[in-house]
Motif scaffolding. Structure first.
Motif, mmCIF file in Angstrom:
data_model
loop_
_atom_site.group_PDB
_atom_site.id
_atom_site.type_symbol
_atom_site.label_atom_id
_atom_site.label_comp_id
_atom_site.label_asym_id
_atom_site.label_seq_id
_atom_site.Cartn_x
_atom_site.Cartn_y
_atom_site.Cartn_z
ATOM 1 N N LEU A 2 0.802 -1.230 0.000
ATOM 2 C CA LEU A 2 0.000 0.000 0.000
ATOM 3 C C LEU A 2 0.833 1.277 0.000
ATOM 4 C CD1 LEU A 2 -2.631 -1.098 2.671
ATOM 5 C CD2 LEU A 2 -2.775 -1.349 0.189
ATOM 6 N N GLY A 3 2.138 1.153 0.110
ATOM 7 C CA GLY A 3 2.979 2.343 0.142
ATOM 8 C C GLY A 3 2.843 3.138 1.420
ATOM 9 N N LEU A 4 2.455 2.475 2.525
ATOM 10 C CA LEU A 4 2.300 3.149 3.810
ATOM 11 C C LEU A 4 3.530 2.906 4.670
ATOM 12 C CD1 LEU A 4 -1.406 2.234 4.712
ATOM 13 C CD2 LEU A 4 -0.547 4.370 3.719
ATOM 14 N N SER A 5 4.211 3.970 5.030
ATOM 15 C CA SER A 5 5.367 3.874 5.922
ATOM 16 C C SER A 5 4.891 4.145 7.343
ATOM 17 C CB SER A 5 6.432 4.898 5.509
ATOM 18 O OG SER A 5 7.540 4.848 6.382
ATOM 19 N N VAL A 6 4.855 3.095 8.157
ATOM 20 C CA VAL A 6 4.292 3.227 9.503
ATOM 21 C C VAL A 6 5.296 2.763 10.547
ATOM 22 C CG1 VAL A 6 1.965 2.846 8.601
ATOM 23 C CG2 VAL A 6 3.213 0.922 9.592
ATOM 24 N N GLU A 7 5.113 3.286 11.759
ATOM 25 C CA GLU A 7 5.940 2.812 12.862
ATOM 26 C C GLU A 7 5.503 1.404 13.247
ATOM 27 O OE1 GLU A 7 5.447 5.095 16.381
ATOM 28 O OE2 GLU A 7 3.282 5.204 16.202
ATOM 29 N N LEU A 8 6.349 0.718 13.994
ATOM 30 C CA LEU A 8 6.078 -0.660 14.376
ATOM 31 C C LEU A 8 4.733 -0.784 15.090
ATOM 32 C CD1 LEU A 8 7.559 -3.398 14.193
ATOM 33 C CD2 LEU A 8 8.444 -2.961 16.487
ATOM 34 N N SER A 9 4.451 0.134 15.992
ATOM 35 C CA SER A 9 3.204 0.094 16.768
ATOM 36 C C SER A 9 1.975 0.169 15.879
ATOM 37 C CB SER A 9 3.180 1.253 17.765
ATOM 38 O OG SER A 9 4.324 1.251 18.581
ATOM 39 N N ALA A 10 2.066 0.944 14.801
ATOM 40 C CA ALA A 10 0.916 1.157 13.927
ATOM 41 C C ALA A 10 0.572 -0.078 13.109
ATOM 42 C CB ALA A 10 1.181 2.335 12.998
ATOM 43 N N ALA A 11 1.479 -1.052 13.075
ATOM 44 C CA ALA A 11 1.225 -2.283 12.333
ATOM 45 C C ALA A 11 0.632 -3.379 13.209
ATOM 46 C CB ALA A 11 2.522 -2.780 11.698
ATOM 47 N N ALA A 12 0.397 -3.089 14.493
ATOM 48 C CA ALA A 12 -0.063 -4.122 15.423
ATOM 49 C C ALA A 12 -1.406 -4.724 15.007
ATOM 50 C CB ALA A 12 -0.156 -3.550 16.839
ATOM 51 N N GLY A 13 -2.356 -3.881 14.592
ATOM 52 C CA GLY A 13 -3.671 -4.386 14.199
ATOM 53 C C GLY A 13 -3.606 -5.288 12.991
ATOM 54 N N ILE A 14 -2.832 -4.884 11.977
ATOM 55 C CA ILE A 14 -2.666 -5.703 10.780
ATOM 56 C C ILE A 14 -1.953 -7.006 11.140
ATOM 57 C CG2 ILE A 14 -1.573 -5.821 8.509
ATOM 58 C CD1 ILE A 14 -4.001 -4.002 8.572
ATOM 59 N N ALA A 15 -0.975 -6.932 12.046
ATOM 60 C CA ALA A 15 -0.258 -8.132 12.480
ATOM 61 C C ALA A 15 -1.207 -9.151 13.105
ATOM 62 C CB ALA A 15 0.839 -7.751 13.473
ATOM 63 N N ALA A 16 -2.152 -8.677 13.912
ATOM 64 C CA ALA A 16 -3.105 -9.590 14.546
ATOM 65 C C ALA A 16 -3.977 -10.285 13.510
ATOM 66 C CB ALA A 16 -3.970 -8.827 15.544
ATOM 67 N N ILE A 17 -4.357 -9.558 12.476
ATOM 68 C CA ILE A 17 -5.174 -10.141 11.406
ATOM 69 C C ILE A 17 -4.358 -11.156 10.611
ATOM 70 C CG2 ILE A 17 -6.384 -9.615 9.248
ATOM 71 C CD1 ILE A 17 -7.051 -6.853 10.592
ATOM 72 N N MET A 18 -3.133 -10.806 10.265
ATOM 73 C CA MET A 18 -2.283 -11.709 9.488
ATOM 74 C C MET A 18 -1.944 -12.979 10.268
ATOM 75 S SD MET A 18 0.360 -9.098 7.646
ATOM 76 C CE MET A 18 -0.169 -8.066 6.283
ATOM 77 N N ALA A 19 -1.828 -12.853 11.572
ATOM 78 C CA ALA A 19 -1.489 -14.010 12.406
ATOM 79 C C ALA A 19 -2.716 -14.832 12.781
ATOM 80 C CB ALA A 19 -0.773 -13.531 13.667
ATOM 81 N N GLY A 20 -3.900 -14.394 12.347
ATOM 82 C CA GLY A 20 -5.129 -15.115 12.671
ATOM 83 C C GLY A 20 -5.471 -15.083 14.146
ATOM 84 N N ARG A 21 -5.172 -13.947 14.799
ATOM 85 C CA ARG A 21 -5.340 -13.851 16.251
ATOM 86 C C ARG A 21 -6.661 -13.228 16.708
ATOM 87 N NH1 ARG A 21 0.169 -13.595 17.461
ATOM 88 N NH2 ARG A 21 0.858 -15.633 16.706
ATOM 89 N N LEU A 22 -7.488 -12.760 15.795
ATOM 90 C CA LEU A 22 -8.689 -12.038 16.236
ATOM 91 C C LEU A 22 -9.618 -12.919 17.059
ATOM 92 C CD1 LEU A 22 -9.686 -9.761 13.211
ATOM 93 C CD2 LEU A 22 -8.068 -9.333 15.082
ATOM 94 N N GLY A 23 -9.575 -14.214 16.838
ATOM 95 C CA GLY A 23 -10.415 -15.125 17.608
ATOM 96 C C GLY A 23 -11.878 -15.059 17.235
ATOM 97 N N VAL A 24 -12.149 -14.611 16.007
ATOM 98 C CA VAL A 24 -13.523 -14.463 15.526
ATOM 99 C C VAL A 24 -13.622 -15.169 14.181
ATOM 100 C CG1 VAL A 24 -15.340 -12.850 14.863
ATOM 101 C CG2 VAL A 24 -13.710 -12.221 16.658
ATOM 102 N N GLU A 25 -14.577 -16.087 14.051
ATOM 103 C CA GLU A 25 -14.696 -16.851 12.809
ATOM 104 C C GLU A 25 -15.073 -15.963 11.638
ATOM 105 O OE1 GLU A 25 -17.070 -20.736 10.992
ATOM 106 O OE2 GLU A 25 -17.115 -20.308 13.140
ATOM 107 N N ASN A 26 -15.996 -15.028 11.862
ATOM 108 C CA ASN A 26 -16.420 -14.124 10.796
ATOM 109 C C ASN A 26 -16.425 -12.698 11.329
ATOM 110 O OD1 ASN A 26 -17.454 -12.910 8.520
ATOM 111 N ND2 ASN A 26 -19.563 -13.553 8.913
ATOM 112 N N PRO A 27 -15.295 -11.996 11.223
ATOM 113 C CA PRO A 27 -15.228 -10.636 11.771
ATOM 114 C C PRO A 27 -15.962 -9.604 10.940
ATOM 115 C CG PRO A 27 -13.174 -11.191 10.699
ATOM 116 C CD PRO A 27 -14.013 -12.438 10.674
ATOM 117 N N GLY A 28 -16.427 -9.989 9.725
ATOM 118 C CA GLY A 28 -17.163 -9.061 8.877
ATOM 119 C C GLY A 28 -16.271 -7.958 8.343
ATOM 120 N N LYS A 29 -16.810 -6.756 8.302
ATOM 121 C CA LYS A 29 -16.040 -5.600 7.838
ATOM 122 C C LYS A 29 -15.193 -5.082 8.996
ATOM 123 C CE LYS A 29 -19.150 -4.292 4.119
ATOM 124 N NZ LYS A 29 -19.919 -3.221 3.451
ATOM 125 N N VAL A 30 -13.879 -5.098 8.771
ATOM 126 C CA VAL A 30 -12.932 -4.842 9.861
ATOM 127 C C VAL A 30 -12.271 -3.478 9.685
ATOM 128 C CG1 VAL A 30 -10.894 -5.683 11.072
ATOM 129 C CG2 VAL A 30 -12.496 -7.317 10.028
#
Length: 318
Positions: A277-305
């Protein structure tokens, strides 16, 4: 307790000094390999607070708290302790008010953030190994000098300012099912979760902390304000050893789940945000995306996130 009118009042107060940051819905990924289910890609909506004035969402809360000060109090100037982003937000508020400012940083603050703050031409002091140490020094300085101390997360006015993000997001994308929010001291998620639940009680809010600084995770697990013996993460803006009773209470009432991600997972997410996406972000700002990529949300169908990309920077790609 905060009411919906507090968030609306904060939005009105700070609107002339903030940017209405966009919500971006990335589609047609060139690299789908990062997601756990490539046949069912997440429906993501990114709130780009990395484009906010001063480089992060922190400008919102700092401005709301500063504008609420009476003239006599603000005349002595502003001070705070910060991992970097809140400091930039307080500097911005001080410039709007035309007053002096002093920022206390812990020595674990990334060097680019220290340099960024010092380039603002303000008084910056490095004190202590972690944010909690710098915070004690900032509070002592405020008492000694009469400067107005602005807490980065344990202040209802700061929390109301951060919660204005939820008001915007649910106007920009009204049908969000899940919000994913990074957690440091808890000011961002306290405000966003509280305001979002007031507007849409059915919305799901998931917080994300580093494995090396699970401050709110431990607090909610033990139903207390936990104090970590140490922190071990490069995401230093997500790494206070202790939050506050105010934040623990709001998070306990309004956040559905807190999940943990490693520094490597945040780094991989930050690199993907740049490549894809061309987004330069600090490490902290990637935490939410990291949780999604790691499959950590713990929700089978999170819908629109909805994910708050909370700050700009380059340390996520180091």
């Amino acid at each position: 307790m905060l009411e919906l009118q507090d968030f609306r009042a904060a939005r009105c107060a700070i609107s002339d000094h903030m940017r209405l940051t966009p919500v971006f819905a990335p589609k047609n990924y060139s690299d789908k390999s990062v997601f756990p289910d490539r046949d069912r890609l997440p429906d993501l909506y990114l709130k780009l607070e990395n484009m906010q004035i001063s480089g992060s969402f922190k400008a919102r809360g700092a401005m709301n708290a500063a504008l609420a000060l009476d003239e006599d109090k603000r005349a002595n100037g502003l001070c705070t302790a910060s991992g970097g982003n809140h400091g930039m937000g307080v500097i911005n508020a001080a410039r709007v008010l035309g007053v002096a400012v002093k920022i206390f940083l812990p020595t674990n603050t990334p060097k680019p953030k220290i340099e960024k703050l010092r380039k603002q031409g303000v008084d910056v002091a490095l004190v202590g190994a972690v944010w909690d140490d710098a915070n004690r020094a900032a509070m002592d300085h405020a008492r000694e000098t009469g400067m107005a101390y602005i807490h980065p997360f344990a202040d209802p006015r700061v929390i109301a300012g951060q919660g204005t993000i939820a008001l915007e997001m649910l106007e920009q994308q009204a049908d969000l099912d899940t919000l994913v929010v990074a957690i440091g001291g808890g000011g961002l998620i306290s405000g966003v979760a509280t305001a979002a639940k007031m507007l849409r009680p059915s919305i799901r809010v998931i917080g994300v902390e580093p494995t090396g600084a699970p401050t709110l995770f431990e607090s909610l697990k033990n139903n207390t304000v936990a104090t970590l013996p140490s922190v071990n993460t490069a995401a230093t803006s997500l790494a206070p050893r202790q939050s506050s009773a105010l934040n623990v209470d709001l998070i306990g009432k309004n956040v559905d789940r807190i999940v943990l991600v490693s520094d490597d997972e945040m780094r991989d997410a930050a690199r993907w945000l740049w490549r894809e996406l061309g987004l330069s972000v600090e490490l902290s700002a990637a935490a939410g995306i990291a949780a999604i990529m790691a499959g950590r949300l713990g929700v089978e169908n999170p819908g629109k996130v909805g994910v708050i990309i909370c700050g700009t920077g380059a340390d996520g790609m180091s």
